[in-house]
Motif scaffolding. Structure first.
Motif, mmCIF file in Angstrom:
data_model
loop_
_atom_site.group_PDB
_atom_site.id
_atom_site.type_symbol
_atom_site.label_atom_id
_atom_site.label_comp_id
_atom_site.label_asym_id
_atom_site.label_seq_id
_atom_site.Cartn_x
_atom_site.Cartn_y
_atom_site.Cartn_z
ATOM 1 N N ARG A 1 -6.036 17.765 -33.973
ATOM 2 C CA ARG A 1 -7.294 18.327 -33.482
ATOM 3 C C ARG A 1 -6.990 19.220 -32.280
ATOM 4 O O ARG A 1 -5.938 19.096 -31.665
ATOM 5 C CB ARG A 1 -8.250 17.203 -33.079
ATOM 6 C CG ARG A 1 -8.589 16.293 -34.252
ATOM 7 C CD ARG A 1 -9.569 15.195 -33.864
ATOM 8 N NE ARG A 1 -9.694 14.246 -34.960
ATOM 9 C CZ ARG A 1 -10.434 14.437 -36.050
ATOM 10 N NH1 ARG A 1 -11.121 15.563 -36.177
ATOM 11 N NH2 ARG A 1 -10.484 13.543 -37.005
ATOM 12 N N LEU B 1 -7.043 20.807 -28.577
ATOM 13 C CA LEU B 1 -7.096 20.283 -27.220
ATOM 14 C C LEU B 1 -6.785 21.428 -26.278
ATOM 15 O O LEU B 1 -5.789 22.135 -26.459
ATOM 16 C CB LEU B 1 -6.087 19.151 -27.042
ATOM 17 C CG LEU B 1 -6.293 18.246 -25.831
ATOM 18 C CD1 LEU B 1 -7.664 17.580 -25.867
ATOM 19 C CD2 LEU B 1 -5.214 17.179 -25.765
ATOM 20 N N ASP C 1 -10.112 20.174 -36.917
ATOM 21 C CA ASP C 1 -11.450 20.583 -36.453
ATOM 22 C C ASP C 1 -12.009 21.694 -37.333
ATOM 23 O O ASP C 1 -13.195 21.700 -37.669
ATOM 24 C CB ASP C 1 -11.392 21.074 -35.005
ATOM 25 C CG ASP C 1 -11.070 19.960 -34.026
ATOM 26 O OD1 ASP C 1 -11.444 18.813 -34.302
ATOM 27 O OD2 ASP C 1 -10.448 20.251 -32.993
ATOM 28 N N ASP D 1 -3.568 5.991 -37.591
ATOM 29 C CA ASP D 1 -3.096 5.040 -36.582
ATOM 30 C C ASP D 1 -1.676 4.556 -36.844
ATOM 31 O O ASP D 1 -0.978 4.155 -35.918
ATOM 32 C CB ASP D 1 -4.034 3.823 -36.522
ATOM 33 C CG ASP D 1 -5.393 4.179 -35.940
ATOM 34 O OD1 ASP D 1 -5.494 5.254 -35.323
ATOM 35 O OD2 ASP D 1 -6.332 3.384 -36.103
ATOM 36 N N ARG E 1 1.035 9.201 -30.692
ATOM 37 C CA ARG E 1 -0.387 9.239 -30.363
ATOM 38 C C ARG E 1 -0.630 8.669 -28.957
ATOM 39 O O ARG E 1 -1.406 9.210 -28.170
ATOM 40 C CB ARG E 1 -1.177 8.453 -31.408
ATOM 41 C CG ARG E 1 -2.662 8.767 -31.434
ATOM 42 C CD ARG E 1 -3.399 7.947 -32.478
ATOM 43 N NE ARG E 1 -3.378 6.534 -32.156
ATOM 44 C CZ ARG E 1 -2.587 5.642 -32.731
ATOM 45 N NH1 ARG E 1 -1.745 6.010 -33.670
ATOM 46 N NH2 ARG E 1 -2.628 4.373 -32.377
ATOM 47 N N SER F 1 -1.670 11.222 -25.668
ATOM 48 C CA SER F 1 -2.952 11.054 -24.968
ATOM 49 C C SER F 1 -2.730 10.905 -23.465
ATOM 50 O O SER F 1 -3.560 11.332 -22.655
ATOM 51 C CB SER F 1 -3.705 9.838 -25.517
ATOM 52 O OG SER F 1 -2.983 8.646 -25.271
ATOM 53 N N ARG G 1 -12.288 21.418 -26.957
ATOM 54 C CA ARG G 1 -12.423 20.250 -26.088
ATOM 55 C C ARG G 1 -11.400 20.291 -24.957
ATOM 56 O O ARG G 1 -10.263 20.705 -25.152
ATOM 57 C CB ARG G 1 -12.288 18.951 -26.885
ATOM 58 C CG ARG G 1 -11.057 18.809 -27.710
ATOM 59 C CD ARG G 1 -10.921 17.416 -28.340
ATOM 60 N NE ARG G 1 -11.865 17.155 -29.413
ATOM 61 C CZ ARG G 1 -11.714 17.594 -30.671
ATOM 62 N NH1 ARG G 1 -10.669 18.322 -31.000
ATOM 63 N NH2 ARG G 1 -12.598 17.318 -31.586
ATOM 64 N N ARG H 1 -11.096 17.365 -23.037
ATOM 65 C CA ARG H 1 -10.603 15.997 -23.068
ATOM 66 C C ARG H 1 -10.628 15.503 -24.515
ATOM 67 O O ARG H 1 -11.438 15.954 -25.320
ATOM 68 C CB ARG H 1 -11.479 15.077 -22.204
ATOM 69 C CG ARG H 1 -11.481 15.421 -20.736
ATOM 70 C CD ARG H 1 -12.310 14.406 -19.953
ATOM 71 N NE ARG H 1 -13.680 14.378 -20.448
ATOM 72 C CZ ARG H 1 -14.675 15.109 -19.942
ATOM 73 N NH1 ARG H 1 -14.441 15.922 -18.933
ATOM 74 N NH2 ARG H 1 -15.892 15.020 -20.435
ATOM 75 N N LYS H 2 -9.737 14.567 -24.812
ATOM 76 C CA LYS H 2 -9.592 14.079 -26.176
ATOM 77 C C LYS H 2 -10.916 13.559 -26.740
ATOM 78 O O LYS H 2 -11.215 13.716 -27.920
ATOM 79 C CB LYS H 2 -8.524 12.980 -26.196
ATOM 80 C CG LYS H 2 -8.072 12.592 -27.586
ATOM 81 C CD LYS H 2 -6.970 11.557 -27.519
ATOM 82 C CE LYS H 2 -6.546 11.136 -28.909
ATOM 83 N NZ LYS H 2 -5.494 10.099 -28.878
ATOM 84 N N GLU H 3 -11.724 12.947 -25.869
ATOM 85 C CA GLU H 3 -12.966 12.310 -26.326
ATOM 86 C C GLU H 3 -14.148 13.280 -26.418
ATOM 87 O O GLU H 3 -15.240 12.901 -26.877
ATOM 88 C CB GLU H 3 -13.332 11.131 -25.415
ATOM 89 C CG GLU H 3 -13.598 11.509 -23.967
ATOM 90 C CD GLU H 3 -12.362 11.501 -23.085
ATOM 91 O OE1 GLU H 3 -12.534 11.465 -21.849
ATOM 92 O OE2 GLU H 3 -11.234 11.549 -23.624
ATOM 93 N N ASP H 4 -13.983 14.520 -26.002
ATOM 94 C CA ASP H 4 -15.075 15.497 -26.049
ATOM 95 C C ASP H 4 -15.548 15.742 -27.480
ATOM 96 O O ASP H 4 -14.740 15.823 -28.406
ATOM 97 C CB ASP H 4 -14.621 16.838 -25.456
ATOM 98 C CG ASP H 4 -14.481 16.792 -23.949
ATOM 99 O OD1 ASP H 4 -14.908 15.793 -23.341
ATOM 100 O OD2 ASP H 4 -13.934 17.758 -23.375
ATOM 101 N N LYS H 5 -16.850 15.888 -27.636
ATOM 102 C CA LYS H 5 -17.415 16.276 -28.935
ATOM 103 C C LYS H 5 -17.492 17.796 -28.977
ATOM 104 O O LYS H 5 -17.766 18.439 -27.964
ATOM 105 C CB LYS H 5 -18.798 15.661 -29.125
ATOM 106 C CG LYS H 5 -18.755 14.155 -29.337
ATOM 107 C CD LYS H 5 -20.124 13.604 -29.673
ATOM 108 C CE LYS H 5 -20.040 12.098 -29.951
ATOM 109 N NZ LYS H 5 -21.378 11.533 -30.294
#
Length: 418
Positions: free
Chosen positions: A112, A114, A122, A155, A162, A166, A352, A354-358
């Motif tokens: 994805r 970053l 994405d 995973d 991974r 991060s 994004r 940050r990794k968690e951004d939508k």
């Protein structure tokens, strides 16, 4: 053995043994080594480096920290392509179906986006219903049916990568040759490949700004590939200017479809053809990938892959809020700064930080004017698709365009090939 001793040793610029690296990788995956200890370990590597043996052992342990695909039952050479990341880089969407049309099996594990670079996953997820998180059985079935499949890192594929990535992203330890080498190669070696083509991007819109640094990374990756008996071809490509006209997610899928259908020939088309030829060379196949654009086979394979992975190509996200960015003067377009376009791309919501951004799959930028073209005052340079405040984005797009007088030589995207 304890984590502190391994960290201290690398902090003091000493060489780590294979056993110490194995201990640290396995402990990180099992959760026995904490994030703050991993951060210290990565920073020690970032500051003091690793020699080739250490880099090889780190890559090897990261590969074996998780599952490896076994593709021996699928006939054909398994060749993948990897890009170090750029602006408007949708080449994987074009290359994979064309390579498959040539008879190559392409098991592509992609990431994805970053920061300023977009991610292949994405882009594909801008297609309604598309699933990138396939189970192994589904993945193998798509490979057998279409010759290629593009999935996200699961995973159990190189889980240490991974975890490390991060942490690298938020601790300023991304730009490290041993860490980049082990990150890229561990994922690719988990794919059970016969060969790999690397698009090593260089310039304003790339992680590697200088050719010398890119060559150091390439040397490191080649040496690791040789140790694993993996054939590799590396293309150094210019990333000072955005690739193609689309920078975003859905907009890049639309551009890729235009290329696969034969409607559009641009720098993305030219690079894709060259990379597929490189993959064919590694595979020992003598075929012309352009034929599979002309006869529609590349498009048919892409459509089938998307369908098998749940997607509907008739429903690609593209934001309905469109703004025109107009030129403030007459002149010739002398340059388009990829980094400034990338900053605008982030502000649209398509990327994004940050990794968690939508992200907004429908957001992005469509360039309408290119280097060497004339432009008039108030003529539209680009379209911006976004629901966000356009006034913050306009300066980046305008500043990216260098407009003036003079002559412009056609740029070569491929700088060098190894």
């Amino acid at each position: 053995m304890i984590a502190q001793d391994v960290i201290r040793k690398k902090r003091d610029k000493e060489k780590l043994t294979e056993e110490e690296i194995r201990f640290f990788v396995q402990g990180s995956v099992k959760g026995e080594i904490k994030d703050y200890q991993i951060s210290a370990f990565l920073m020690a590597i970032f500051l003091n480096g690793m020699d080739f043996e250490e880099t090889y052992y780190l890559t090897k342990e990261m590969v074996y920290s998780g599952k490896r695909f076994h593709l021996k039952d699928i006939k054909g050479k398994k060749i993948d392509k990897h890009s170090t990341g750029g602006v408007g880089d949708k080449l994987s969407l074009i290359i994979a179906p064309l390579a498959a049309s040539c008879g190559i099996i392409v098991p592509m594990i992609s990431g994805r986006g970053l920061g300023h670079t977009g991610g292949t996953i994405d882009k594909l997820e801008s297609i309604k219903g598309f699933r990138s998180n396939l189970k192994e059985e589904e993945f193998l079935n798509v490979l057998k049916e279409t010759g290629f499949s593009i999935i996200s890192q699961t995973d159990d594929i190189a889980p240490c990568d991974r975890i490390f990535y991060s942490i690298r992203d938020v601790t300023g330890t991304v730009e490290s040759i041993p860490l980049i080498t082990s990150s890229i190669m561990s994922k690719k070696l988990a794919e059970d490949l016969d060969g790999l083509v690397i698009d090593m991007k260089v310039g304003k819109g790339a992680f590697m700004k200088k050719l010398d640094d890119a060559k150091k990374l390439a040397e490191s990756m080649l040496k690791v590939a040789e140790r694993f008996n993996l054939k590799m071809k590396i293309y150094f490509t210019d990333m000072n200017v955005p690739l193609g006209y689309g920078v975003g997610n859905g907009i890049e899928v639309i551009e890729s479809l235009e290329i696969l259908s034969g409607e559009l020939k641009n720098d993305c088309y030219e690079l894709s053809i060259e990379f597929v030829k490189g993959m064919c060379e590694i595979a020992g196949i003598r075929k012309d990938p352009e034929e599979y654009i002309k006869n529609g086979e590349g498009m048919r394979r892409f459509e089938k892959m998307v369908r098998l992975q749940g997607g509907n190509l008739k429903d690609i996200e593209l934001n309905k809020n469109v703004s025109e960015i107009k030129s403030e003067k007459d002149g010739l377009i002398l340059d388009i700064d990829a980094n400034k376009i990338a900053q605008g791309f982030l502000l649209t919501g398509a990327g994004r930080m940050r990794k968690e951004d939508k992200i907004d799959y429908g957001a992005g930028i469509r360039l309408l004017k290119f280097i060497g073209e004339s432009v008039k005052k108030n003529e539209t340079l680009a379209l911006v698709y976004t629901s966000r405040e356009i006034e913050k984005i306009i300066p980046y797009i305008r500043d990216a365009y260098k407009i003036g007088k003079g002559n412009v030589e056609k740029r070569k995207r491929i700088i060098e090939v190894w």
